[in-house]
Design a protein around this motif. Structure first.
Motif, PDB file in Angstrom:
ATOM      1  N   GLY A 288       4.434   7.347   2.775  1.00 23.15           N
ATOM      2  CA  GLY A 288       4.117   7.714   1.402  1.00 23.15           C
ATOM      3  C   GLY A 288       2.727   7.285   0.979  1.00 23.15           C
ATOM      4  O   GLY A 288       2.571   6.271   0.296  1.00 23.15           O
ATOM      5  N   ALA A 289       1.698   8.030   1.408  1.00 21.05           N
ATOM      6  CA  ALA A 289       0.322   7.770   0.994  1.00 21.05           C
ATOM      7  C   ALA A 289      -0.509   8.998   1.337  1.00 21.05           C
ATOM      8  O   ALA A 289      -0.787   9.256   2.509  1.00 21.05           O
ATOM      9  CB  ALA A 289      -0.249   6.530   1.683  1.00 21.05           C
TER      10      ALA A 289
ATOM     11  N   ILE B 125      -7.121   2.727   4.318  1.00 23.01           N
ATOM     12  CA  ILE B 125      -8.425   2.732   3.652  1.00 23.01           C
ATOM     13  C   ILE B 125      -9.402   3.494   4.545  1.00 23.01           C
ATOM     14  O   ILE B 125      -9.580   3.106   5.707  1.00 23.01           O
ATOM     15  CB  ILE B 125      -8.968   1.293   3.449  1.00 23.01           C
TER      16      ILE B 125
ATOM     17  N   HIS C 190      -2.658   8.060  -8.875  1.00 24.90           N
ATOM     18  CA  HIS C 190      -1.598   7.407  -8.112  1.00 24.90           C
ATOM     19  C   HIS C 190      -1.950   7.273  -6.634  1.00 24.90           C
ATOM     20  O   HIS C 190      -1.550   6.324  -5.967  1.00 24.90           O
ATOM     21  CB  HIS C 190      -0.301   8.202  -8.258  1.00 24.90           C
ATOM     22  N   GLU C 191      -2.710   8.231  -6.124  1.00 30.35           N
ATOM     23  CA  GLU C 191      -2.977   8.259  -4.681  1.00 30.35           C
ATOM     24  C   GLU C 191      -4.320   7.637  -4.283  1.00 30.35           C
ATOM     25  O   GLU C 191      -4.572   7.441  -3.095  1.00 30.35           O
ATOM     26  CB  GLU C 191      -2.888   9.692  -4.150  1.00 30.35           C
ATOM     27  N   SER C 192      -5.197   7.387  -5.239  1.00 31.42           N
ATOM     28  CA  SER C 192      -6.463   6.727  -4.903  1.00 31.42           C
ATOM     29  C   SER C 192      -6.151   5.447  -4.132  1.00 31.42           C
ATOM     30  O   SER C 192      -5.278   4.674  -4.533  1.00 31.42           O
ATOM     31  CB  SER C 192      -7.222   6.371  -6.180  1.00 31.42           C
ATOM     32  N   CYS C 193      -6.873   5.229  -3.034  1.00 31.74           N
ATOM     33  CA  CYS C 193      -6.534   4.054  -2.220  1.00 31.74           C
ATOM     34  C   CYS C 193      -6.997   2.770  -2.885  1.00 31.74           C
ATOM     35  O   CYS C 193      -6.580   1.688  -2.511  1.00 31.74           O
ATOM     36  CB  CYS C 193      -7.116   4.184  -0.824  1.00 31.74           C
TER      37      CYS C 193
ATOM     38  N   PHE D  77       0.811  -1.224   0.000  1.00 31.54           N
ATOM     39  CA  PHE D  77       0.000   0.000   0.000  1.00 31.54           C
ATOM     40  C   PHE D  77       0.843   1.272   0.000  1.00 31.54           C
ATOM     41  O   PHE D  77       0.525   2.240  -0.689  1.00 31.54           O
ATOM     42  CB  PHE D  77      -0.915  -0.003   1.230  1.00 31.54           C
TER      43      PHE D  77
ATOM     44  N   SER E 290       3.917   3.809  -0.628  1.00 35.36           N
ATOM     45  CA  SER E 290       4.894   4.001  -1.708  1.00 35.36           C
ATOM     46  C   SER E 290       6.339   3.779  -1.291  1.00 35.36           C
ATOM     47  O   SER E 290       7.167   3.439  -2.121  1.00 35.36           O
ATOM     48  CB  SER E 290       4.828   5.429  -2.246  1.00 35.36           C
TER      49      SER E 290
END
Ligand SMILES: Cc1cc2nc3c(=O)[nH]c(=O)nc-3n(C[C@H](O)[C@H](O)[C@H](O)COP(=O)(O)O)c2cc1C
Ligand code: SF4
Ligand code: SF4
Lengths: 588, 253
Positions: free
Chosen positions: A322-323, A342, A483-486, A56, A58
């Protein structure tokens, strides 16, 4: 559960899963399946949870990174594409490495990452987690030399790593002296928790992290919520591209932040606080730890704070990996609990069911600092500034096409044009307020104000001059959200990807008018059908763009039908496999 | 049990609910259909597919996760919402590789049935053609991730009902994928059995039972005979009352 938390605060804290994984990543440059099994056993967790977490965030990888691991920011302000140059490509060429792939000798890997919060410092990167600012082709060449000669980053010129915080406008929070350590806690003890809460409520303070929920109300709801324990969490995830005010506050006003957290703890009855610090700011950790230690030594944290019989409170710092989604408060709490970020189903909200299911206040760094000031100087000192619905001041992170990027603190109600004048921005085409998730406006709207009732922002203020290609900006934002959508819900997971592909297609001049309709349809769907705030806001910039700058999208359109499928391009992988590039391996 | 009659209105139809029920619970109990793919009565709701999004005033909420509250005026069966549901179904189709004509699940597949129900005639969006791993290691069960719609049903079924915790979803954005909770990450290494609810609950052809191909001929399958709306009303996990006694605090999402 409760006992173990008490235990955590006052004895040696059990290591956090993210920290354990970070250590492994740093030591072995990746996290192997064996390492995951070992961690799962150590933490007594299902292997799938550990593997899920590794996948999950980065900053964890299952394939080895280079001994020098470089991540370029891809933000429109501190990104690697300043003035038509491609600094990432330049470094990659000089080091003969492909971005995203570790060089075969294991020396170097280069990649890109979402905004690292250095937007006022020019193009920037993280090398093994340490920020390097003010990049230009010369510096890139020198970096390549250092790496080729395998010189450790400790020995690189110190000035490369300098970050110059510039505060251009100061108002309430940045001119007034920071409250003396412990002084507001003493006041709170003297006046009691209820009266302290009243002071916060009377100040009219609203949250500074974006959503703008009333802080006094939040504290009150949490205080009243039954639970085995209460928690206060500082949201220092600062992931919105273009925002860096929390970075500056954490560097210069950590003492006041911890004071604010301790006040909140006193009001809601918490024994434990947590700071969720974004992984990109790991370099601030030692400073923050030092301030915490100092406060413990002064009796401002720990048991019997200021000798009060039952005022016990301590603070831990958890560093993210990194999220962007972990800035959303319920995703943040999941992350604190050692899971993937999430967002939870809400209600219930964190004020009643937060960290470990207990009542929890989550506040932004700036909100907590403001709270400490309010207790120190009074609610009327605070609420006499600003507008009717937006009390006090807002600290803005100004960057992009202007002469004086940096920190600006204004009373709420300040006009956009005023900010542009103050930061020396000329020939401004557009301003993106509140980051990619916020609002895009053009010159006709520069008479609007920054406030909750007009244009609200968590702090990001991105300026785009006349020479900027706005389609490139939209593409950048669309890539960011994809890129960041969970990945939890259909409209955001798939829709942000479709938006990104659609904008790329427009930029490549493969689109027709029909694609604009699809853009609108997708934007509506993502906005209304997603599970959380990321999805709700991910298409704002496109809808604003279509409204204010329609020509940006339409100038590239084709009159006639074009296939979205490039047949010759589709043969590329076949050509690579067969190592052919002759005429017969191409169409026409 | 109090005698107070709490009601909500869905598309102007009055529907009773008991406190603690979601809008979906109340709707299903009253045989009112709100399209959905990731919900199954008896399992804790997830809210990931978003097909059940309904409107309350100007708010859009997922029926499966939103508590029913007295006097809610809910719009569900509107052309706009059904259009959105169709678009979401199309999205799920293009994200994976849905090879309907050659899929063993054809005719029994809920994604396909939903497409019929919503009048979906094409994919509308470009295909993603993602590469996702197939796991054929298990003697009885095949896992083809390319047909997975990430509905999380197998994850919840395995954890809540089978008590085995075989599955999880890992990764972010379009990288999200189903993983198997076993040392090798392979199904053969997991305790999954073909009779487990986690195996049978998969709404699409992502989890298939081997050696069973085309036992029921095409044309005689579930959605050849019924609409998804009809079959949904019959769904319930038999052991669900037992479940209610287990705490679900950490499965809130
Ligand atoms: C996608 C997303 C990202 C967010 N990122 C942040 C963040 O980096 N920092 C922050 O303070 N709030 C962020 N928020 C808002 C938080 O959910 C929450 O509202 C906030 O931390 C509450 O603090 P406040 O009331 O002091 O503003 C984010 C929200 C969303 C939906
Ligand atoms: S809206 Fe996006 S970020 Fe939020 S839950 Fe859905 S997929 Fe995740
Ligand atoms: S394998 Fe089937 S049940 Fe499991 S998440 Fe994928 S589609 Fe849903």
């Amino acid at each position: 559960m409760t006992n173990s938390c008490q235990h955590n605060s006052f004895n040696l804290p059990q290591e956090h899963l993210l920290h354990r994984l970070h250590t492994l990543q740093r030591e072995y440059l990746h996290i192997s399946p064996q390492a995951m099994q070992q961690v799962a056993a150590e933490f007594n967790l299902p292997l799938s949870q550990v593997a899920g977490v590794v996948a999950f965030y980065s900053f964890f990888s299952t394939q080895p990174c280079g001994r020098f691991h470089i991540l370029f920011s891809n933000c429109t302000s501190c990104g690697y594409l300043p003035d038509g140059q491609n600094l990432m490509q330049l470094l990659a060429q000089q080091l003969q490495v492909n971005p995203g792939k570790t060089r075969t000798d294991g020396l170097i890997s280069i990649g890109e990452t979402s905004c690292i919060g250095l937007c006022d410092q020019g193009a920037s990167l993280l090398v093994n987690g340490i920020p390097l600012t003010h990049l230009n082709p010369d510096k890139i060449a020198q970096i390549a030399q250092q790496i080729t000669a395998n010189i450790s980053t400790d020995e690189w010129p110190a000035e490369w790593f300098e970050i110059h915080d510039t505060i251009h406008q100061r108002n309430l929070l940045l001119t007034t002296a920071q409250p003396a350590p412990g002084s507001t806690l003493q006041q709170a003890i003297t006046h009691g928790a209820a009266e302290t809460l009243t002071t916060i409520q009377q100040s009219g303070l609203n949250g500074r992290g974006g959503a703008g929920f009333n802080t006094g109300k939040k504290w009150q709801l949490c205080r009243e919520a039954p639970g085995d324990a209460h928690y206060v969490i500082c949201n220092a995830d600062e992931g919105e591209p273009g925002t860096f005010k929390d970075r500056v506050l954490l560097r210069h006003h950590a003492e006041t932040l911890f004071e604010g957290m301790t006040l909140c703890a006193f009001v809601i009855g918490a024994n434990k606080g947590l700071v969720y610090l974004r992984g990109e700011y790991r370099y601030l950790l030692s400073h923050l730890q030092a301030v915490l230690t100092q406060r413990r030594n002064r009796g401002l944290l720990g048991r019997h704070i200021l000798n009060h019989a039952d005022f016990h409170f301590d603070i831990d710092i958890v560093v993210g990996a990194g999220a962007y989604i972990c800035g959303e408060e319920s995703a943040l709490i999941e992350s604190l609990e050692g899971k993937s970020g999430i967002p939870r189903i809400r209600p219930p909200f964190p004020v009643t069911h937060g960290y470990l299911g207990q009542p929890t206040v989550v506040n932004n760094v700036e909100t907590l600092i403001a709270a400490a000031h309010i207790v120190a100087y009074g609610s009327s000192w605070f609420n006499s500034v600003g507008t009717q619905k937006s009390r006090g001041t807002k600290i803005l992170s100004v960057s992009g096409d202007c002469r004086l990027p940096g920190i600006y603190e204004y009373p709420f109600g300040v006009h956009i044009q005023q900010i542009l004048d103050d930061c020396g921005a000329q020939k401004v085409q557009a301003v993106q307020i509140g980051g990619p998730a916020g609002k895009l406006i053009g010159a006709p709207d520069f008479n609007h104000t920054i406030s909750f009732e007009d244009i609200s922002t968590g702090g990001s203020f991105l300026i785009f001059g006349h020479q900027r290609d706005l389609l490139t900006v939209h593409r950048n934002f669309a890539h960011f959200f994809a890129h960041e959508s969970c990945g939890f819900c259909t409209p955001c997971r798939i829709g942000t990807q479709l938006l990104k592909n659609n904008l790329d297609k427009i930029a490549e001049a493969h689109s027709t008018a029909n694609d604009i309709e699809t853009l609108k349809q997708l934007a509506f769907l993502i906005q209304h059908h997603s599970h959380c705030g990321l999805g709700h806001t991910a298409a704002n910039h496109i809808l604003d763009g279509l409204q204010h700058f329609p020509q940006v999208f339409t100038t590239h359109l084709n009159q006639n039908f074009v296939a979205q499928f490039d047949l010759d391009q589709a043969l590329e992988s076949a050509r690579q496999i067969t190592r052919r590039d002759d005429a017969a391996a191409h169409l026409d | 049990m109090s005698a107070i009659q709490n009601t909500i209105r869905i598309d102007n139809q009055e529907i009773p609910f008991t406190p603690g029920q979601t809008i979906m619970d109340a709707a299903l109990a009253a045989k009112v259909y709100i399209p959905h793919l990731c919900h199954y009565p008896g399992l804790p709701p997830s809210g990931n597919c978003r097909l059940c999004v309904v409107e309350i005033g100007n708010r859009s909420v997922a029926a499966c996760t939103t508590p029913a509250a007295a006097d809610q005026a809910i719009c569900s069966n509107t052309p706009e919402l059904n259009q959105a549901r169709k678009a979401l179904t199309q999205m799920l189709f293009v994200e994976g590789d849905h090879i309907c004509p050659s899929c063993e699940k054809t005719g029994n597949c809920k994604l396909q049935a939903m497409a019929y129900y919503l009048g979906m005639l094409d994919d509308h969006f470009p295909q993603f053609y993602q590469r996702r791993e197939i796991d054929a290691s298990h003697p009885d069960i095949l896992l083809d991730r390319k047909r997975c719609i990430l509905c999380d049903l197998c994850v919840r079924a395995s954890r809540e009902v089978d008590g085995k915790n075989v599955f999880a979803i890992a990764g972010r954005g379009t990288q999200a994928h189903l993983i198997v909770n076993s040392p090798s990450g392979k199904l053969a290494d997991s305790p999954l059995a073909k009779t487990d609810l986690a195996t049978t609950i998969c709404p699409v052809g992502a989890i298939l039972i081997k050696q069973r191909g085309y036992q029921v001929p095409i044309g005689k399958r579930i959605y050849d005979q019924h609409t998804i709306r009809e079959t949904t009303m019959q769904e319930h996990i038999p052991s669900c009352d037992k479940l209610k006694h287990k705490g679900h605090q950490d499965t809130e999402r």
